[in-house]
Write an enzyme that holds these catalytic residues in place. Structure first.
Site, PDB file in Angstrom:
ATOM      1  N   TRP A   1      13.040 -13.491  63.287  1.00 49.80           N
ATOM      2  CA  TRP A   1      13.177 -12.091  63.711  1.00 49.80           C
ATOM      3  C   TRP A   1      13.578 -12.147  65.176  1.00 49.80           C
ATOM      4  CZ3 TRP A   1      10.754  -8.714  67.228  1.00 49.80           C
ATOM      5  CH2 TRP A   1      10.997  -7.357  67.012  1.00 49.80           C
TER       6      TRP A   1
ATOM      7  N   LYS B   1       6.938  -7.951  59.143  1.00 53.57           N
ATOM      8  CA  LYS B   1       5.631  -7.584  58.609  1.00 53.57           C
ATOM      9  C   LYS B   1       4.538  -7.648  59.656  1.00 53.57           C
ATOM     10  CE  LYS B   1       2.744  -6.544  55.312  1.00 53.57           C
ATOM     11  NZ  LYS B   1       2.746  -5.167  54.800  1.00 53.57           N
TER      12      LYS B   1
ATOM     13  N   CYS C   1       8.371 -14.221  63.497  1.00 52.88           N
ATOM     14  CA  CYS C   1       9.115 -15.216  62.732  1.00 52.88           C
ATOM     15  C   CYS C   1       8.171 -15.957  61.784  1.00 52.88           C
ATOM     16  CB  CYS C   1       9.778 -16.216  63.677  1.00 52.88           C
ATOM     17  SG  CYS C   1      10.809 -15.455  64.941  1.00 52.88           S
TER      18      CYS C   1
ATOM     19  N   GLU D   1      11.108   3.966  57.525  1.00 56.28           N
ATOM     20  CA  GLU D   1      11.094   2.502  57.441  1.00 56.28           C
ATOM     21  C   GLU D   1      12.048   1.963  56.380  1.00 56.28           C
ATOM     22  OE1 GLU D   1       6.876   0.467  58.412  1.00 56.28           O
ATOM     23  OE2 GLU D   1       6.819   1.907  56.784  1.00 56.28           O
TER      24      GLU D   1
ATOM     25  N   HIS E   1       5.989  25.680  67.263  1.00 58.36           N
ATOM     26  CA  HIS E   1       6.126  25.361  68.684  1.00 58.36           C
ATOM     27  C   HIS E   1       7.273  24.393  68.930  1.00 58.36           C
ATOM     28  CE1 HIS E   1       2.505  27.550  69.739  1.00 58.36           C
ATOM     29  NE2 HIS E   1       1.894  26.953  68.712  1.00 58.36           N
TER      30      HIS E   1
ATOM     31  N   ASN F   1       7.480 -19.329  66.946  1.00 59.58           N
ATOM     32  CA  ASN F   1       7.268 -17.898  66.747  1.00 59.58           C
ATOM     33  C   ASN F   1       6.573 -17.366  67.993  1.00 59.58           C
ATOM     34  OD1 ASN F   1       6.652 -15.302  65.792  1.00 59.58           O
ATOM     35  ND2 ASN F   1       4.758 -16.007  64.826  1.00 59.58           N
ATOM     36  N   GLY F   2       7.103 -16.291  68.574  1.00 65.30           N
ATOM     37  CA  GLY F   2       6.514 -15.712  69.776  1.00 65.30           C
ATOM     38  C   GLY F   2       7.557 -15.487  70.845  1.00 65.30           C
TER      39      GLY F   2
ATOM     40  N   GLU G   1       2.219   9.365  57.972  1.00 65.40           N
ATOM     41  CA  GLU G   1       2.436   8.150  57.198  1.00 65.40           C
ATOM     42  C   GLU G   1       3.590   8.317  56.217  1.00 65.40           C
ATOM     43  OE1 GLU G   1       1.923   4.302  55.530  1.00 65.40           O
ATOM     44  OE2 GLU G   1       1.548   5.212  57.484  1.00 65.40           O
TER      45      GLU G   1
ATOM     46  N   LYS H   1       7.072   6.049  56.251  1.00 62.87           N
ATOM     47  CA  LYS H   1       7.582   5.291  55.102  1.00 62.87           C
ATOM     48  C   LYS H   1       9.049   5.633  54.832  1.00 62.87           C
ATOM     49  CE  LYS H   1       4.249   2.714  54.223  1.00 62.87           C
ATOM     50  NZ  LYS H   1       4.104   2.625  55.676  1.00 62.87           N
TER      51      LYS H   1
ATOM     52  N   ARG I   1       8.456 -11.925  57.359  1.00 61.24           N
ATOM     53  CA  ARG I   1       8.164 -11.992  58.787  1.00 61.24           C
ATOM     54  C   ARG I   1       9.420 -11.940  59.651  1.00 61.24           C
ATOM     55  NH1 ARG I   1       3.139 -13.532  60.135  1.00 61.24           N
ATOM     56  NH2 ARG I   1       3.879 -14.303  62.136  1.00 61.24           N
TER      57      ARG I   1
END
Length: 614
Positions: free
Chosen positions: A76, A609, A2, A492, A508, A102-103, A485, A489, A27
């Site tokens: 968040w 983030k 947050c 995301e 495989h 936040n947490g 990566e 992306k 955030r």
């Protein structure tokens, strides 16, 4: 996760809070709220949705006399779904205290049961609300607010960055930190608190960093810092060099696109002061990184999360190829629970853009306990990981606002390239990288031209494929992490199911997925030698099953040009630089696919983030 902003001073409080929240929305953006004083009463405005929705609600319900101190929060969600009720700030029963957090409070359930028995009434499903009721409970027992706050903190278990204001003590804001980031901004007859630097850039560049287990009391004209036992701590602020423009979009439609185009400049900043131009050598001595730090090191652990983990995988190829030192790369969330074999002959490298990633911090602390030397690579000055490391190498990439990381990844990879060259000279006295170092100096200019050129080609390919729901990415050797990566992306920001795979492993299992409407993105480079031919064979296996191929390959690759439906040429370069050249078009591909699908590129759903909870 947050975002928190707080202000005490003589400015109009609401513009400060809303501007700070706007800059912290990366955030978390499930809900948002502000609290301030109005005619000596606590006033709260909060709403499910974005900071824009909050600003609209504030405008439609203009307070008569809004005064500082004030707090703001963008959420968040962890405990309790996104809703007006679960949005912060939260109040005590008597509406005298307000808190933002936040947490995660791990023992909130036990605390809530105790407080309910005492008659406290809760209005949300959050863990945060227990904080304000716990402080209230200590005040009811006769403690002054400061003592009540300190006592409440001692009962909390878990991660927190907390801001608290009181209508009966409007002369200060109380702030506390444990395993969640919070910083203090110092102004002229005004002070601020925030979760991250960009929120404070319009107001001040003088920053105080709080450590875990510390409390700050913010007055208009001073800041006092204490430990949990009430002992006063003296600390001087640091002046931040970021400018306001670097945290703005600069004419681009999204921060992500700006940050992709920022990468040549980010590389310049990462290189700054680290190349001895006279001798064509890498120099880390100014950062305290001498030969003695690496003596007796027999093994390296690189620990990170998400995109930073992929940078660590790239580093494994670089270091083992050039230095012949064994490297293990771990996801931080797995590392701390697998009893890693670490001792004083181990080098632990933590990689994190924010320097506040909870799992990476926990891994670092475990490695430290076991006797390892700690080197960190991060972007944020004074962050937890930076402060707890023996040596820190800052990527110097500037603020990265978009949730999907781009320039941070490129800068992390570049640090690993520089570190590899530096250690090769240090331990093998080999100065055979002069040609590569010359190429590094030219790299920003070449990348700038390449980014502009390849973007137009990527747009055409995205127009063709943006409707897909599945995609496979294949790479080998140093391009395997880039396949991972690229797939990350796409997942995301475009919400397309994508898998990154080592090309040789495709037969495989993943080969069963190949069909005409699932494109396979193949990454291959002539600079990898025999691996180029091996990857070509893997691509042929896809083609023979009627799978469409989008190839990202070295210049003048006739073999791939024949079998690929779409084809992007990558400039020939040195082996070590391949990840940087190949990741940029994949970033652009994900970006264009997301915009064509109407996705919120900078704020993808369910993500934040800086992941500061486990």
């Amino acid at each position: 996760m947050c975002g928190i902003i707080g202000y005490i001073g003589e400015r109009q409080v609401l513009p400060v809070l809303l501007e700070g929240l706007r800059r912290l929305e990366y955030r978390g953006y499930d809900s948002a709220g502000v609290v301030f004083l109005e005619n000596e009463k606590i006033k709260v405005i909060k709403v499910k949705g974005r900071v824009f929705n909050l600003a609209e609600k504030v405008f439609n319900n203009l307070p008569q006399n809004p005064e500082a101190p004030g707090l703001g929060h963008t959420r968040w969600a962890t405990h309790g779904e996104p809703s007006d009720e679960n949005a912060h700030p939260h109040l005590d029963c008597q509406r005298k205290l307000a808190v933002v957090h936040n947490g995660i409070i791990e023992n909130y359930y036990e605390l809530k049961k105790e407080l309910l028995k005492k008659g406290h009434k809760f209005n949300s499903a959050t863990d945060t609300e227990v904080i304000v009721h716990l402080v209230e409970d200590y005040v009811n027992q006769g403690l002054d607010l400061r003592s009540a706050f300190f006592s409440a903190l001692k009962k909390l278990k878990g991660a927190y960055a907390i801001g608290l204001i009181s209508k009966e003590n409007p002369e200060f804001i109380m702030v506390a930190r444990n395993q969640s980031p919070v910083i203090i901004g110092i102004g002229e007859k005004e002070n601020f608190l925030a979760s991250d630097i960009p929120a404070l850039l319009p107001f001040t560049k003088n920053i105080l960093f709080l450590n875990d287990g510390e409390i700050a009391i913010l007055y208009k004209d001073k800041v006092e810092i204490y430990d949990l036992e009430g002992n006063k701590i003296e600390r001087n602020p640091i002046v931040i060099s970021w400018d306001l423009a670097s945290a703005e979009k600069g004419g681009f439609p999204h921060f992500m696109l700006k940050e992709i185009y920022d990468q040549p400049d980010a590389i310049k900043h990462t290189l700054l002061g680290r190349i001895d131009l006279d001798n064509q050598e890498i120099d880390f001595l100014k950062e305290g990184l001498g030969k003695e730090f690496f003596e007796n090191i027999e093994k390296i652990f690189i620990v990170a999360c998400g995109t930073s983990y992929h940078a660590g995988l790239v580093a494994k190829y670089l270091i083992e190829r050039n230095l012949k030192i064994p490297v293990e790369v771990d996801l931080a969330s797995e590392f701390r629970y697998r009893s890693p074999l670490i001792n004083s002959k181990t080098l632990f490298i933590a990689v994190s853009q924010s320097g506040e990633t909870a799992d990476t911090i926990a891994g670092l602390r475990l490695a430290k306990e076991l006797g390892a030397k700690i080197l960190s690579i991060c972007n944020v000055l004074g962050s937890t990981i930076a402060r707890e490391s023996d040596i820190v190498l800052y990527t110097q990439a500037g603020p990265e606002i978009s949730v999907a990381s781009t320039k941070a990844f490129v800068s992390q990879v570049l640090i690993f390239i520089l570190l590899t060259f530096y250690l090769k000279k240090l331990f093998y006295n080999k100065n055979d990288n002069k040609e590569k170092i010359e190429a590094l100096i030219k790299l920003p200019h070449i990348l700038k031209e390449f980014t502009e050129k390849v973007h137009s080609e990527i747009k055409k390919i995205a127009q063709k494929w943006y409707h897909i729901e599945n995609c496979l990415y294949l790479g080998r050797n140093i391009l395997y992490p880039i396949a991972l990566e690229g797939a990350l992306k796409l997942k995301e920001i475009a919400y397309i199911h994508a898998e990154g795979y080592a090309a040789g492993e495709m037969k495989h299992g993943p080969i069963a997925l190949i069909e005409e409407n699932i494109p396979t993105i193949v990454l291959s480079a002539k600079e990898t030698g025999i691996i180029y031919e091996k990857t070509l064979s893997n691509a042929e296996e896809v083609k023979s099953r009627r799978g469409p191929i989008i190839a990202f390959v070295s210049e003048a690759s006739e073999e791939f040009n024949k079998i690929a439906e779409d084809y992007i040429e990558i400039p020939l370069t040195f082996y070590e630089f391949l990840p940087i050249f190949y990741v940029i078009p994949l970033q652009l591909f994900a970006y264009e696919m997301a915009t064509l699908r109407g996705c919120d590129v900078d704020k993808p759903r369910n993500l934040a983030k800086s992941v500061t909870v486990e």
